[in-house]
Enzyme design. Structure first.
Site, short mmCIF file in Angstrom:
data_model
loop_
_atom_site.label_atom_id
_atom_site.label_comp_id
_atom_site.label_asym_id
_atom_site.label_seq_id
_atom_site.Cartn_x
_atom_site.Cartn_y
_atom_site.Cartn_z
N GLU A 138 39.35 94.22 69.06
CA GLU A 138 39.90 94.98 68.11
C GLU A 138 41.10 96.05 69.09
O GLU A 138 42.09 96.45 68.72
CB GLU A 138 38.83 96.30 67.97
N CYS A 198 34.45 99.83 71.81
CA CYS A 198 35.58 99.79 70.87
C CYS A 198 35.11 100.78 69.83
O CYS A 198 36.20 101.17 69.13
CB CYS A 198 35.59 98.36 70.30
N ALA A 247 22.08 58.84 72.70
CA ALA A 247 22.66 57.59 72.02
C ALA A 247 21.48 56.53 72.00
O ALA A 247 20.68 56.23 73.13
CB ALA A 247 23.70 57.16 72.98
N LEU A 289 13.22 65.09 76.20
CA LEU A 289 13.71 65.23 74.75
C LEU A 289 12.64 65.62 73.62
O LEU A 289 12.36 66.08 72.96
CB LEU A 289 14.89 63.93 74.08
C1 AOF Z 1 33.62 93.86 70.26
N1 AOF Z 1 34.80 93.26 70.42
O1 AOF Z 1 35.93 91.47 70.89
C2 AOF Z 1 33.77 91.40 72.00
C3 AOF Z 1 32.68 92.12 71.66
O2 AOF Z 1 31.06 93.23 78.78
P1 AOF Z 1 32.08 93.71 77.96
O3 AOF Z 1 32.47 95.19 77.78
O4 AOF Z 1 32.98 92.82 77.47
O5 AOF Z 1 30.93 93.70 76.42
C4 AOF Z 1 30.31 92.45 76.19
C5 AOF Z 1 29.43 92.57 74.85
O6 AOF Z 1 30.53 93.20 73.84
C6 AOF Z 1 29.00 91.36 74.46
O7 AOF Z 1 27.69 90.82 74.68
C7 AOF Z 1 29.07 91.77 72.74
O8 AOF Z 1 27.88 92.38 72.58
C8 AOF Z 1 30.16 92.69 72.67
N2 AOF Z 1 31.44 91.85 72.36
N3 AOF Z 1 32.55 93.28 71.03
O9 AOF Z 1 33.46 94.94 69.77
C9 AOF Z 1 34.78 92.06 71.05
N4 AOF Z 1 33.76 90.46 72.58
ZN ZN Z 2 34.17 95.92 72.01
#
Ligand code: AOF
Ligand code: ZN
Length: 356
Positions: free
Chosen positions: A53, A87, A157, A293
């Protein structure tokens, strides 16, 4: 395809550009749209980097976001301070009024709180657009968050008559079952998972390298379970060329790989899954042998199985495991048959429009 699904498809396409670089994070893409016209797009490119975002709004520029612009993102916006700030706050500050997501983020640090914060700030949030497709794409991340273990892919395999290995066999080394062209497929599979696991007998018999050679991509962490210290120190997996983790009953001073000591009364698979989860390893490819497995299959501790049936006939040897479930799909690779299974006890496959 309505407008919502069309733009969410674009988010998924963008998100996939992060495949191979964003793990242990999920793949996330975002687009900003007004009157069905794309204003900006972005995706999460690497761990520690800006979220999708934020990238999207950065690409849009500094000017005000139009009131009727919709921000599409395949994952609920985060609401926590991780490696990057939340975000949710960023969207509020930038004046976004309409948000469309595929599904919630099961990360306990987020899990509904991002959507809640947006709604409290007066933002309209639509959920559930292409939920199944988005969930399938991020199945490794979701499984890790929901089950506190990596996503488990079994792979083997087998000969045309159903054997993994022929007895008696000659020298130590991989016995060819699949066609050389199928190696490309197998190495792509390796590059898509964070870890690759084998048991001690596979190391002793096959002496595999377990790296990615036939495609460009990241080699997974190599993992060997060898409780009884039987694997030769000179085996290729211990050559130091890639991070390697050895689960052993007692320390091996003759091997340079990182070691985890498994107590006699401990289940090595439980210990392994806990250890990997603690290291944020979201997926593991189990490449054999039969015993290992079998352990995973008996406990239904698997998410996908990928079975390659080659053309040789062995006549006798180690019987290939049986997965005990209907195959989900199959195709041919050179002269080999490839059967893919999804463990429907854990997750269903949303359909042929989704890539594996
Ligand atoms: C979002 N947008 O593009 C992603 C999200 O360590 P950070 O700050 O990068 O946070 C990672 C966590 O944020 C990840 O475990 C997941 O919960 C969220 N990822 N969230 O809004 C994003 N990559
Ligand atoms: Zn985020």
């Amino acid at each position: 395809m309505n407008d919502h699904t069309r733009w969410m498809h674009r988010c998924l396409d963008l998100a996939r550009l992060g495949a191979g670089t964003v793990a242990p994070n999920p793949m996330v893409g975002a687009v900003l749209v007004k009157d069905d016209v794309l204003l900006a797009e972005g995706w999460h490119k690497q761990v520690g980097g800006p979220h999708a975002e934020v990238e999207c709004l950065r690409n849009f520029g500094e000017h005000a976001v139009p009131l009727n612009a919709e921000l599409y993102v395949n994952l609920e916006p985060c609401d926590h301070f991780g490696r990057t700030p939340p975000c949710s706050l960023h969207l509020i500050e930038r004046g976004v009024k309409l948000v469309v997501v595929a599904h919630r983020d099961p990360n306990p640090a987020v899990s509904g709180k991002g959507i809640e914060r947006l709604r409290t700030a007066g933002i309209s949030v639509t959920e559930g657009v292409l939920e199944d497709e988005a969930g399938w794409m991020n199945r490794r991340f979701l499984t890790s968050m929901e089950r506190s273990r990596p996503y488990i892919v079994l792979k083997w395999a087998q000969s045309a008559d159903g054997y993994l290995d022929q007895h008696p066999r000659g020298d130590r080394g991989v016995q060819r079952i699949s066609a050389p062209d199928t190696d490309v497929l197998v190495h792509r599979w390796r590059s898509e998972e964070q870890a690759i696991l084998v048991g001690s007998r596979t190391v002793m018999n096959d002496d595999p390298s377990l790296d990615v050679r036939h495609v460009s991509g990241r080699s997974p962490m190599r993992i060997v379970i060898d409780r009884d210290q039987r694997t030769p120190a000179g085996s290729r997996v211990f050559d130091g060329s890639h991070p390697t983790l050895l689960f052993t009953g007692s320390e091996r001073t003759d091997i340079k790989a990182e070691q985890v000591i498994v107590a006699m009364n401990e289940d090595p698979i439980d210990r392994l899954l806990t250890e990997l989860h603690g290291r944020s390893v979201r997926s593991v490819l189990v490449e054999g042998g039969a015993e290992l497995l079998g352990h995973f299959i008996r406990r239904s501790l698997w998410d996908e199985a990928r079975v390659i049936t080659g053309t040789p006939l062995f006549g006798s040897g180690t019987k290939a495991p049986s997965i005990g479930m209907e195959r989900t799909t199959s195709f041919r690779s050179a002269n080999d048959q490839v059967d893919l299974y999804v463990n429907t006890m854990h997750r269903s496959y949303p359909g042929p429009s989704c890539s594996w």
